[in-house]
Structure formats: structure tokens, C-alpha cells
Scaffold this motif. Sequence first.
Motif, mmCIF file in Angstrom:
data_model
loop_
_atom_site.group_PDB
_atom_site.id
_atom_site.type_symbol
_atom_site.label_atom_id
_atom_site.label_comp_id
_atom_site.label_asym_id
_atom_site.label_seq_id
_atom_site.Cartn_x
_atom_site.Cartn_y
_atom_site.Cartn_z
ATOM 1 N N ILE A 194 0.846 -1.202 0.000
ATOM 2 C CA ILE A 194 0.000 0.000 0.000
ATOM 3 C C ILE A 194 0.876 1.246 0.000
ATOM 4 O O ILE A 194 0.663 2.181 -0.779
ATOM 5 C CB ILE A 194 -0.935 0.016 1.228
ATOM 6 C CG1 ILE A 194 -1.882 -1.182 1.215
ATOM 7 C CG2 ILE A 194 -1.745 1.317 1.259
ATOM 8 C CD1 ILE A 194 -2.720 -1.314 2.464
ATOM 9 N N PHE A 223 -2.027 -2.672 -6.400
ATOM 10 C CA PHE A 223 -2.422 -1.377 -5.860
ATOM 11 C C PHE A 223 -2.107 -0.291 -6.899
ATOM 12 O O PHE A 223 -1.078 -0.347 -7.575
ATOM 13 C CB PHE A 223 -1.651 -1.066 -4.570
ATOM 14 C CG PHE A 223 -2.027 -1.940 -3.411
ATOM 15 C CD1 PHE A 223 -3.090 -1.605 -2.588
ATOM 16 C CD2 PHE A 223 -1.310 -3.093 -3.125
ATOM 17 C CE1 PHE A 223 -3.432 -2.405 -1.512
ATOM 18 C CE2 PHE A 223 -1.642 -3.900 -2.054
ATOM 19 C CZ PHE A 223 -2.714 -3.556 -1.243
ATOM 20 N N CYS A 233 -6.994 -0.809 -4.303
ATOM 21 C CA CYS A 233 -6.523 -2.199 -4.279
ATOM 22 C C CYS A 233 -7.530 -3.051 -5.063
ATOM 23 O O CYS A 233 -8.721 -3.076 -4.736
ATOM 24 C CB CYS A 233 -6.415 -2.713 -2.844
ATOM 25 S SG CYS A 233 -5.958 -4.467 -2.758
#
Length: 337
Positions: A194, A223, A233
Motif C-alpha cells: 500500500i 495497488f 486495491c
Amino acid sequence: MRDKIYTYFDVLNQHSIISATNLKGEIKYVNDQFCKISKYNEGELIGAPHSIVNSGYHHREYFKDLWRTIGRGNVWQGNILNEAKDGSQYWVATTIVPIIENKRVKEYFSVRIEKTEEMRLEKEKSFQERRFSQLFNHISEGVIVMKKMQDKFIITDFNHGAEKLDKKNKEEVIGREVSQIYPGTDSGGFTFYIEEAYQKGHASFPLLRYQDENIDSWRKGAFYKLPNDEVVCVYHDISEQINQLEQLKKYNEKLEEVAFKASHEVRAPVASILGLMQLIDFDDLSENNKTALEYMKDSVGQLDHTIRDIVKVSYDTEEGKELFAKLSDLKEHFHNS
């Protein structure tokens, strides 16, 4: 003061579409901009009802509300789709101001700004948003949208695919931190990806295992960072495929074990068969030949037993049944020889 008013009106007249009508809606005045966009000349417009440029796009209630508003002496504002003399259509942002004298409405003064292109872009934007919304909510993949706030990623959107995969409702996750909804994020390695996507714009995780008290599954996805700094995502659950691979791995190990065993044990009876067959004199079946034939049959029996072990693990498959049938035929052939 009077000169200033004329100056203001002249500026307005140059950049706006202006008309004036009586209480019946008949046109009393139009400027050059009105004629230019409507493609009517002044002579065709003066005295004609303002409905001469009505495109028929709006419902009757739309104009009833307009007339009720200005009839009470109030200003009306809105967007209207008009039709020119040649059939082309154009949008105008319209402001209609009632002219009041002695507390009574005398006439109506209208100022319009063309916004055809703006309305086209708004319509296109609306269409794209609807299309995205349908795609977002109907794809089988899970889609989670996050925004970084004070070093934490907060969930801002959550599609139906994610609801189904993770058995969570959209209402319960929106506005909450990712690690609160997915407590296994750190241990699973997802936090790293992330942050990488947030910093670099994109990050893929080819295969990761996510675990918490409610979920234990294998995930694959990527992502992406959006222009507004949100991180999306997109993922799907491949736990079933992983389980199948694990079963195939065990199945393959068993086959290798049996094959290794058979490769050594089968050689002995096969060699015996080949050796005994050399002793057979088909022109004269002596007692020795008969004994040799009996030994050969015993060896074939051992071969059949070992072969059964080999195909046992695959007997339930179509390929296994076919192989077993061929081997049975082979056995029958040796017994009848």
C-alpha cells in the motif's frame, strides 16, 4: 448615472443572449446574440411567442414552474435546451427577471449564457461516472479505495466484490482505518505494498496469504494510486486454486513414490518373464517348457499386482480407467499365451 447604466447594458449585450417578453410570453426585444444563436432574424422573432425556440426537451411541468415563479414577481434561474431555426439545439443558463412597476409585473427580461459544451461535458461526465459505478460494483474482483490521512490509510469506498470475498458490509468499513478492518494487514505484508503504491504510483503483489481471526485466504492483485492521491486495491481470492495445487502436489508425490517403488520391483518379474520365454520350445512342449510357462504366469501375476498399485491413485480418473483396462488386457494376453 444614466451613462453608466447604458455602459453596463452595452457590456452585457455584447456577451449575453438577451430578450424581453410581455406577460403573454410574446417577444418584444432580442439582441444580436439571440439572433445569432437561434438563427432567426429580428423580424421573425419580434411578436412571436418565446416558445418559437422550444426544443420539446423539457417536461411541461418544468415551464409551468418557471411561469409560476416569475408570475409572482420572483427571479427564475435554470438551464434550458432550446432549438434553433435549422433544428440544431443549444443549452443556455437562463435568468428571468420580472420587471415590476406599481407593484405589478409589467414584462420579463431574460439574460442567457450559452453552455452547450459545458452541458455536453457534464452529460459525458455523468455517463462515465455511471459506467464506472456499474463496473465498480459488478466485477467479481474485490476493490478497496483508501486515502492517506495522518499517516493512516482510511477506506473511502468498497465494492460488492470485496463485500462478498471478505464477508463485510460497505457501511461498516467506510471511514475506518484499513488495519482496523483488516488486522492481518501488517503481518501479511500488505502494508508495504500500500505504501509503495502511494509513493511510486503502483505496486503488485503476485501472491500473499492474508490471515486474521475471521479470514485465512490467499490473495493476488495490485495497488494503484489515483490522481486524487487515493490508493485502489484490486484483488481476487485464489485460495481454492492454492488448495488444488497442494492436493496435486501431494498426489504427485504419491505417484512419484509408487513409480519409484514400481520401477525397481517391476523389473524383476519382467526380467524373469523374458528369461523364461527364452526356454520355451514351441515346437516341442516338454515338461521343462510347461514348468517354464507356469513360472512365467506367476511372474505376470506379480507384475499385475505391482501395476495395480501404480494405477490405484489414478483409477478414479478417466485416464486411469483407460490405463487400467489396457493393463488388464495385457495381463489376460499373458495368461492366455
